[in-house]
Design an enzyme around this catalytic site. Structure first.
Site, PDB file in Angstrom:
ATOM      1  N   LYS A   1      12.515 -12.269  -1.168  1.00 44.28           N
ATOM      2  CA  LYS A   1      11.250 -13.011  -1.241  1.00 44.28           C
ATOM      3  C   LYS A   1      10.834 -13.096  -2.706  1.00 44.28           C
ATOM      4  O   LYS A   1      10.371 -12.128  -3.284  1.00 44.28           O
ATOM      5  CB  LYS A   1      10.139 -12.323  -0.431  1.00 44.28           C
ATOM      6  CG  LYS A   1       8.984 -13.292  -0.204  1.00 44.28           C
ATOM      7  CD  LYS A   1       7.609 -12.738  -0.406  1.00 44.28           C
ATOM      8  CE  LYS A   1       7.064 -12.597  -1.776  1.00 44.28           C
ATOM      9  NZ  LYS A   1       6.691 -13.789  -2.514  1.00 44.28           N
TER      10      LYS A   1
ATOM     11  N   GLU B   1       9.237  -0.601  -8.510  1.00 40.55           N
ATOM     12  CA  GLU B   1       9.115  -0.726  -9.974  1.00 40.55           C
ATOM     13  C   GLU B   1       7.753  -1.355 -10.211  1.00 40.55           C
ATOM     14  O   GLU B   1       7.577  -2.550 -10.005  1.00 40.55           O
ATOM     15  CB  GLU B   1      10.198  -1.649 -10.538  1.00 40.55           C
ATOM     16  CG  GLU B   1      11.614  -1.203 -10.340  1.00 40.55           C
ATOM     17  CD  GLU B   1      11.954   0.034 -11.144  1.00 40.55           C
ATOM     18  OE1 GLU B   1      11.186   0.394 -12.056  1.00 40.55           O
ATOM     19  OE2 GLU B   1      12.988   0.647 -10.848  1.00 40.55           O
TER      20      GLU B   1
ATOM     21  N   CYS C   1       6.634  -5.554 -17.892  1.00 39.23           N
ATOM     22  CA  CYS C   1       6.016  -4.256 -17.563  1.00 39.23           C
ATOM     23  C   CYS C   1       6.396  -3.191 -18.584  1.00 39.23           C
ATOM     24  O   CYS C   1       5.823  -2.111 -18.589  1.00 39.23           O
ATOM     25  CB  CYS C   1       6.375  -3.846 -16.149  1.00 39.23           C
ATOM     26  SG  CYS C   1       8.108  -3.979 -15.815  1.00 39.23           S
TER      27      CYS C   1
ATOM     28  N   GLU D   1      -3.084  -2.726 -18.011  1.00 39.50           N
ATOM     29  CA  GLU D   1      -2.006  -3.620 -18.432  1.00 39.50           C
ATOM     30  C   GLU D   1      -2.586  -4.995 -18.820  1.00 39.50           C
ATOM     31  O   GLU D   1      -3.210  -5.647 -17.992  1.00 39.50           O
ATOM     32  CB  GLU D   1      -1.043  -3.761 -17.249  1.00 39.50           C
ATOM     33  CG  GLU D   1       0.357  -4.048 -17.632  1.00 39.50           C
ATOM     34  CD  GLU D   1       1.323  -3.956 -16.443  1.00 39.50           C
ATOM     35  OE1 GLU D   1       0.872  -3.971 -15.279  1.00 39.50           O
ATOM     36  OE2 GLU D   1       2.527  -3.871 -16.693  1.00 39.50           O
TER      37      GLU D   1
HETATM   38  P1  ADP Z   1       2.295  -9.833 -10.255  1.00 39.97           P
HETATM   39  O1  ADP Z   1       1.019  -9.270 -10.778  1.00 39.97           O
HETATM   40  O2  ADP Z   1       3.482  -9.655 -11.107  1.00 39.97           O
HETATM   41  O3  ADP Z   1       2.163 -11.218  -9.684  1.00 39.97           O
HETATM   42  P2  ADP Z   1       2.335  -8.825  -7.594  1.00 39.97           P
HETATM   43  O4  ADP Z   1       2.447  -7.391  -7.260  1.00 39.97           O
HETATM   44  O5  ADP Z   1       1.071  -9.534  -7.252  1.00 39.97           O
HETATM   45  O6  ADP Z   1       2.666  -8.873  -9.126  1.00 39.97           O
HETATM   46  O7  ADP Z   1       3.523  -9.639  -6.970  1.00 39.97           O
HETATM   47  C1  ADP Z   1       4.856  -9.217  -6.978  1.00 39.97           C
HETATM   48  C2  ADP Z   1       5.534  -9.723  -5.732  1.00 39.97           C
HETATM   49  O8  ADP Z   1       4.886  -9.165  -4.591  1.00 39.97           O
HETATM   50  C3  ADP Z   1       5.444 -11.237  -5.557  1.00 39.97           C
HETATM   51  O9  ADP Z   1       6.657 -11.687  -4.971  1.00 39.97           O
HETATM   52  C4  ADP Z   1       4.289 -11.388  -4.598  1.00 39.97           C
HETATM   53  O10 ADP Z   1       4.343 -12.597  -3.873  1.00 39.97           O
HETATM   54  C5  ADP Z   1       4.537 -10.190  -3.687  1.00 39.97           C
HETATM   55  N1  ADP Z   1       3.363  -9.785  -2.891  1.00 39.97           N
HETATM   56  C6  ADP Z   1       2.066  -9.933  -3.182  1.00 39.97           C
HETATM   57  N2  ADP Z   1       1.304  -9.449  -2.180  1.00 39.97           N
HETATM   58  C7  ADP Z   1       2.135  -8.977  -1.232  1.00 39.97           C
HETATM   59  C8  ADP Z   1       1.977  -8.338   0.041  1.00 39.97           C
HETATM   60  N3  ADP Z   1       0.782  -8.076   0.548  1.00 39.97           N
HETATM   61  N4  ADP Z   1       3.094  -7.998   0.729  1.00 39.97           N
HETATM   62  C9  ADP Z   1       4.309  -8.243   0.226  1.00 39.97           C
HETATM   63  N5  ADP Z   1       4.532  -8.824  -0.964  1.00 39.97           N
HETATM   64  C10 ADP Z   1       3.470  -9.193  -1.687  1.00 39.97           C
END
Ligand code: ADP
Length: 474
Positions: free
Chosen positions: A171, A246, A280, A378
């Site tokens: 995903k 990570e 990161c 961050e």
């Molecule tokens: P960033 O701040 O780098 O966007 P996120 O943690 O928001 O980091 O997103 C990293 C990944 O996690 C993306 O692929 C995002 O779509 C996914 N993501 C965000 N929310 C959820 C959730 N509730 N469950 C699973 N994956 C998620």
């Protein structure tokens, strides 16, 4: 570029609503992907499970051959992959090409390393027993990846997963699925059997919830924010899901007064401004010993002021756009907060949002202190806050005052002082006189709230293996 989901070797999902992908340098739509959810994820998991039963039975040598063909194809398509990556993510084209090479390196290294999944024989205290330890692939892996390295964060998971005999459901981040689709197209071309690699784009929490709750998924590997990592841990708790996380970082850079200043400035530039500060392991706070503080700042500002901000596809661009409005607002908030608390801005400090594109210039702040947001949250932007310290011990104490423990950097020419500082830092990755430590064959990962598990190196392969102990009566 209207792209589709990839499930069980089929490109599918044309009937689903489409999600627009925009170019962060212009706000223009550059493609679409389907808005997949739980149903599509379930199909992908089931396909991955069937594929795993066969894929895991191949020999490591057979899997290696396919992964090496895949590696070759990624490199053959480097220019086009890099262009797609820059279009949807914004980083300068030369950095995107660097990322594609880095991404490919995980395929090559793990293809080889898959041949070295050794078990062991343990001597027993009983003459009529033989004790064996064997390793097996964990099974179906759910991989959730971020936008800042749209290619490398996928292959860093896919490489070891496939090499060890797992299958995968990917995903990608909603901002950068086109690079992911391109990579999966190449996996198909390389002859990776159907169902071994699957890709579902769409609603993050629906896809994530299915990956976390479906018992056929044996492992979740995630790169992203600590906030979402925490959510995944909570949701995964129900099934005691095997997790590698990570998460965020807040990297300190320590410049001791015996540092080679040219090297320290160069290393800090590389760590700070790569990907417009959106990694990161980017240096987030810079600590410089008091007697070289002013000189370091002068030299650093001189170099940083040469960086050209612009569209990543334009020749000569060093710093592309911030990924989106939220990211931009955070950078602005951090700079304003620091200025309101007494910091001095010696370079940059004002962004230029224009037509849905958010550019922020290289910015250097001095006279900062730990009450400022930029020193403990961050920033994810090209902002370099520089603080003075007196003794080596003070620097270590300041550096360790963080809930994060991903990367840290030290610049020192002294073996004795450098070693002491390195040993005292609570960080999973340390660059000593090195602003770019990541590489496929070394373990990458954090301590504390920066996550659990490692990617890269032999540790990165272990994450995809279960240990089985067999006691044999003879
Ligand atoms: P960033 O701040 O780098 O966007 P996120 O943690 O928001 O980091 O997103 C990293 C990944 O996690 C993306 O692929 C995002 O779509 C996914 N993501 C965000 N929310 C959820 C959730 N509730 N469950 C699973 N994956 C998620």
């Amino acid at each position: 570029m209207d792209k589709l989901l990839y499930i069980n070797g089929e490109w599918t999902g044309s009937e689903l609503e489409k999600i627009n992908i925009t170019n962060p340098a212009s706000g223009e739509i550059v493609g679409t992907v389907p808005n997949g959810g739980a149903t599509e994820t379930k199909q992908a998991i089931e396909a991955a499970h069937q594929a795993y039963l066969k894929w895991s039975k191949l020999t490591a040598y057979e899997r290696c051959d396919l992964l090496e063909r895949y590696y070759d194809l990624v490199l053959e398509n480097e220019d086009e992959l890099a262009r797609v990556l820059t279009l949807e993510m914004g980083k300068p084209l030369h950095e995107a090409k660097g990322e594609i090479k880095y991404a490919a390196s995980f395929l090559k290294w793990f293809a080889e390393e898959g041949k070295r999944v050794y078990g062991r024989t343990v001597p027993s205290q009983h003459g009529d027993k033989r004790l064996q330890v064997i390793k097996k692939a964990v099974g179906v892996v759910g991989a959730i990846t971020p936008w800042n390295f749209p290619a490398a964060m996928i292959t860093r998971k896919l490489g070891p997963a496939l090499a060890s005999g797992c299958s995968i459901v990917i995903k990608p981040a909603k901002q950068t699925p086109l690079t992911a689709v391109f990579l999966v197209e190449l996996a198909e071309k390389a002859g990776i059997p159907k169902g071994v690699v699957n890709l579902v784009t769409g609603n993050a929490s629906k896809i994530g919830d299915e990956l976390l709750s479906n018992p056929l998924v044996k492992k979740i590997t995630f790169t992203g924010s600590t906030e979402i990592g925490r959510v995944l841990m909570e949701k995964g708790a129900k099934h005691i899901k095997n997790l590698s996380l990570e998460l965020g970082g807040h990297a300190p850079i320590i410049v001791l007064d015996d540092a080679d200043l040219d090297l320290a400035v160069k290393g800090t530039m590389a760590s700070k401004f790569r990907n417009a500060g959106q990694t990161c392991i980017c240096g987030n706070r810079i600590y410089v010993q008091e007697n070289i503080y002013e000189e370091f700042i002068t030299r650093f500002v001189e170099e940083a002021s040469k960086l050209k901000v612009g569209n990543g596809l334009d020749e000569g661009t060093d710093i592309g756009p911030i990924i989106d409005k939220n990211g931009y607002q955070k950078v602005e908030e951090h700079v304003q907060d620091a200025l309101s608390k007494g910091a001095t801005c010696v370079l940059g400090g004002e962004g230029t949002p224009k037509n849905g594109a958010y550019f922020y210039p290289p910015t250097v702040l001095k006279d900062v202190n730990s009450t400022m947001l930029v020193m403990h949250e961050e920033t994810f932007g090209p902002v370099a806050p520089i603080q003075k310290f007196t003794t080596d011990e003070d620097a270590v104490e300041l550096a360790n005052q963080s809930p994060y423990g991903l990367a840290a950097y030290v610049f020192s020419e002294s073996n004795r002082r450098g070693t002491k500082v390195v040993e005292a830092l609570d960080y999973g990755i340390i660059g000593w006189n090195d602003g770019a430590p990541s590489t496929a064959q070394a373990p990458f990962g954090g301590m504390k709230e920066s996550g659990m598990g490692r990617e890269g190196g032999i540790e990165g392969l272990e994450e995809y293996l279960e240990t089985k102990y067999v006691s044999i009566g003879v």
